[in-house]
Design an enzyme around this catalytic site. Structure first.
Site, mmCIF file in Angstrom:
data_model
loop_
_atom_site.group_PDB
_atom_site.id
_atom_site.type_symbol
_atom_site.label_atom_id
_atom_site.label_comp_id
_atom_site.label_asym_id
_atom_site.label_seq_id
_atom_site.Cartn_x
_atom_site.Cartn_y
_atom_site.Cartn_z
ATOM 1 N N CYS A 164 -32.980 -33.303 -18.614
ATOM 2 C CA CYS A 164 -33.753 -32.114 -19.027
ATOM 3 C C CYS A 164 -32.911 -30.848 -19.139
ATOM 4 O O CYS A 164 -33.362 -29.858 -19.715
ATOM 5 C CB CYS A 164 -34.896 -31.879 -18.050
ATOM 6 S SG CYS A 164 -36.108 -33.199 -18.102
ATOM 7 N N HIS A 201 -37.272 -24.491 -18.841
ATOM 8 C CA HIS A 201 -37.611 -25.886 -19.148
ATOM 9 C C HIS A 201 -39.070 -26.103 -18.749
ATOM 10 O O HIS A 201 -39.516 -25.621 -17.707
ATOM 11 C CB HIS A 201 -36.675 -26.811 -18.357
ATOM 12 C CG HIS A 201 -37.090 -28.247 -18.429
ATOM 13 N ND1 HIS A 201 -37.319 -28.880 -19.624
ATOM 14 C CD2 HIS A 201 -37.349 -29.167 -17.453
ATOM 15 C CE1 HIS A 201 -37.688 -30.131 -19.397
ATOM 16 N NE2 HIS A 201 -37.719 -30.329 -18.085
ATOM 17 N N ASN A 244 -43.694 -32.111 -21.334
ATOM 18 C CA ASN A 244 -42.250 -32.077 -21.085
ATOM 19 C C ASN A 244 -41.544 -32.920 -22.155
ATOM 20 O O ASN A 244 -41.580 -34.148 -22.107
ATOM 21 C CB ASN A 244 -41.978 -32.630 -19.680
ATOM 22 C CG ASN A 244 -40.500 -32.593 -19.308
ATOM 23 O OD1 ASN A 244 -39.643 -32.317 -20.149
ATOM 24 N ND2 ASN A 244 -40.208 -32.879 -18.059
HETATM 25 O O1 UT7 Z 1 -38.300 -32.620 -16.134
HETATM 26 C C1 UT7 Z 1 -37.330 -32.730 -15.209
HETATM 27 C C2 UT7 Z 1 -37.635 -33.105 -13.859
HETATM 28 N N1 UT7 Z 1 -38.984 -33.420 -13.543
HETATM 29 C C3 UT7 Z 1 -39.751 -32.529 -12.904
HETATM 30 O O2 UT7 Z 1 -39.394 -31.407 -12.708
HETATM 31 C C4 UT7 Z 1 -41.091 -33.020 -12.410
HETATM 32 C C5 UT7 Z 1 -41.291 -32.603 -10.996
HETATM 33 N N2 UT7 Z 1 -42.492 -33.168 -10.369
HETATM 34 C C6 UT7 Z 1 -43.744 -32.819 -10.733
HETATM 35 O O3 UT7 Z 1 -43.967 -32.070 -11.675
HETATM 36 C C7 UT7 Z 1 -44.876 -33.306 -9.877
HETATM 37 O O4 UT7 Z 1 -44.345 -33.879 -8.715
HETATM 38 C C8 UT7 Z 1 -45.801 -34.337 -10.565
HETATM 39 C C9 UT7 Z 1 -46.625 -33.667 -11.639
HETATM 40 C C10 UT7 Z 1 -44.993 -35.482 -11.151
HETATM 41 C C11 UT7 Z 1 -46.776 -34.915 -9.557
HETATM 42 O O5 UT7 Z 1 -47.510 -33.887 -8.935
HETATM 43 P P1 UT7 Z 1 -47.577 -33.745 -7.345
HETATM 44 O O6 UT7 Z 1 -48.480 -32.638 -7.074
HETATM 45 O O7 UT7 Z 1 -46.176 -33.643 -6.809
HETATM 46 O O8 UT7 Z 1 -48.241 -35.094 -6.928
HETATM 47 P P2 UT7 Z 1 -47.683 -36.255 -5.963
HETATM 48 O O9 UT7 Z 1 -46.645 -37.075 -6.668
HETATM 49 O O10 UT7 Z 1 -47.335 -35.677 -4.622
HETATM 50 O O11 UT7 Z 1 -48.983 -37.133 -5.788
HETATM 51 C C12 UT7 Z 1 -50.168 -36.603 -5.168
HETATM 52 C C13 UT7 Z 1 -51.316 -37.552 -5.441
HETATM 53 C C14 UT7 Z 1 -50.977 -39.017 -5.179
HETATM 54 O O12 UT7 Z 1 -52.106 -39.667 -4.654
HETATM 55 P P3 UT7 Z 1 -52.238 -39.937 -3.072
HETATM 56 O O13 UT7 Z 1 -51.057 -40.806 -2.724
HETATM 57 O O14 UT7 Z 1 -52.189 -38.580 -2.418
HETATM 58 O O15 UT7 Z 1 -53.561 -40.616 -2.958
HETATM 59 C C15 UT7 Z 1 -50.697 -39.571 -6.552
HETATM 60 O O16 UT7 Z 1 -50.946 -40.958 -6.647
HETATM 61 O O17 UT7 Z 1 -51.677 -37.486 -6.818
HETATM 62 C C16 UT7 Z 1 -51.712 -38.802 -7.368
HETATM 63 N N3 UT7 Z 1 -51.401 -38.739 -8.775
HETATM 64 C C17 UT7 Z 1 -52.343 -38.583 -9.721
HETATM 65 N N4 UT7 Z 1 -53.679 -38.465 -9.650
HETATM 66 C C18 UT7 Z 1 -54.351 -38.321 -10.795
HETATM 67 C C19 UT7 Z 1 -50.185 -38.800 -9.374
HETATM 68 N N5 UT7 Z 1 -50.329 -38.709 -10.704
HETATM 69 C C20 UT7 Z 1 -51.659 -38.585 -10.949
HETATM 70 C C21 UT7 Z 1 -52.431 -38.448 -12.113
HETATM 71 N N6 UT7 Z 1 -53.764 -38.308 -11.990
HETATM 72 N N7 UT7 Z 1 -51.875 -38.402 -13.336
#
Ligand code: UT7
Length: 331
Positions: A116, A256, A286
């Protein structure tokens, strides 16, 4: 005589027609429009459909538009760098496919892979060629067809990414404008948190890798989030300090577009108000190497000569970086 600097003398962008909305994703995986909107800021993204359509399609459309806008003859281009994480092929470089299609017969070209942060790395690289005085027209493309490496059964990644990209033309100037400064960083210790497991030389494609769904983006979202939020803000702040800039001096932050929460935190650390932050994550998600040129393209009409821009990115690798530039023209 003033030293030669590289100025951006034109910008273009291209996104495919197909719009993949949050509502359509609700039909594919266990997610909701509400979750995606509040956790990422994304409402929809574009998808490049059709047999044999690779990232070069996005690059070719972008560069054609760029040449037309800047009235540039393709045979005058010296170099074309394509920042991409989804090249059409392992080889040859997507840059070469783009150069051939647009008739840049005198250009040499290569791809640059920094996930990225690739567009920022490529812009800094391209500007160095101009600064030597030897090269007069350098095209820098940032483009990705992320849908080619996304698992549409994995809700944690498929909601984030989209396809698209853009390009800029770099030319020399001896006025106080153009790319002023850059800071580029990488740390391979972060590789394990964001990568594609198979398809490279260490794990070539075979039936087992396909059965294990290893040809898709693997991301430990919350780990990457913590690094991104810290490092993107820190590097942007560092380039401001190195150039004696306060938040009020900056016309736009060009971040980004990975997650709206990361962008908001970066702006806060820099002391920049929300109205000075370029945003299109809601429309395109993204697009990896595409996000920053697409932002510049979307906001071009608002930009004026001497506007001070800070570009900042964080991505797989890990890689991160920031560029300070002065916009060189009025639209
Ligand atoms: O582009 C270059 C580098 N990439 C980034 O900068 C991305 C950085 N990361 C992020 O933007 C975020 O971490 C994400 C958007 C990928 C995820 O958001 P988060 O708030 O960090 O969620 P998480 O991974 O901590 O997951 C929290 C919960 C989980 O459920 P449990 O285990 O708490 O029951 C996930 O399974 O959210 C769940 N979850 C979703 N729920 C509904 C993850 N994706 C989804 C989804 N819809 N699409």
């Amino acid at each position: 005589m003033n030293k030669i600097q590289a100025k951006i003398s034109g910008v273009s962008g291209y996104v495919p027609d197909y719009v993949l909305t949050n509502h359509e994703l609700e039909q594919l995986v266990d997610t909701t429009d509400e979750w995606i909107s509040t956790r990422t800021g994304i409402k929809e993204r574009r998808i490049l459909k059709g047999e044999g359509q690779g990232t070069s399609v996005i690059g070719i459309e972008s560069v054609k538009q760029l040449l037309e806008k800047t009235n540039t003859n393709p045979v005058d281009i010296d170099l074309l760098i394509c920042a991409t994480t989804t090249p059409d092929y392992q080889f040859p470089a997507t840059a070469n496919l783009i150069a051939d299609a647009i008739g840049a017969k005198n250009a040499f070209g290569y791809d640059l892979q920094a996930a990225c942060s690739g567009f920022i790395f490529a812009l800094a690289t391209g500007s160095q060629y101009i600064e030597t005085g030897k090269y007069k027209k350098v095209v820098v493309v940032g483009a990705d067809k992320m849908s080619s490496i996304i698992d549409y059964e994995d809700r944690s990644t498929c909601v984030i990414f989209g396809d698209g990209g853009g390009a800029v033309l770099l030319e020399p100037t001896q006025e106080d404008t153009g790319i002023i400064d850059s800071i580029l960083r990488s740390d391979g210790a972060g590789a394990k948190h964001l990568h594609m497991k198979a398809g490279g030389s260490s794990r070539p494609a075979n039936h087992a890798t396909i059965d294990a769904r290893e040809h898709f983006v693997y991301q430990e979202g919350s780990v990457v989030f913590k690094f991104a939020v810290t490092q993107m803000a820190a590097v942007a702040k560092e380039i401001m300090e190195n150039n004696q800039l306060e938040g009020n001096d900056i016309t736009y932050l060009v971040p980004h577009q990975a997650n709206k929460r990361i962008i908001d935190a970066t702006a806060r650390t820099m002391g920049i108000s929300n109205d000075k932050v370029m945003l299109n994550i809601d429309k395109y998600g993204n697009t990896t190497n595409g996000t920053i040129p697409l932002c510049l393209w979307n906001y071009e009409q608002k930009l004026k000569r001497d506007d001070k821009l800070i570009l900042a990115a964080f991505g797989g690798g890990f890689t991160w970086g920031s560029i300070y530039l002065k916009w060189a023209y009025n639209s």
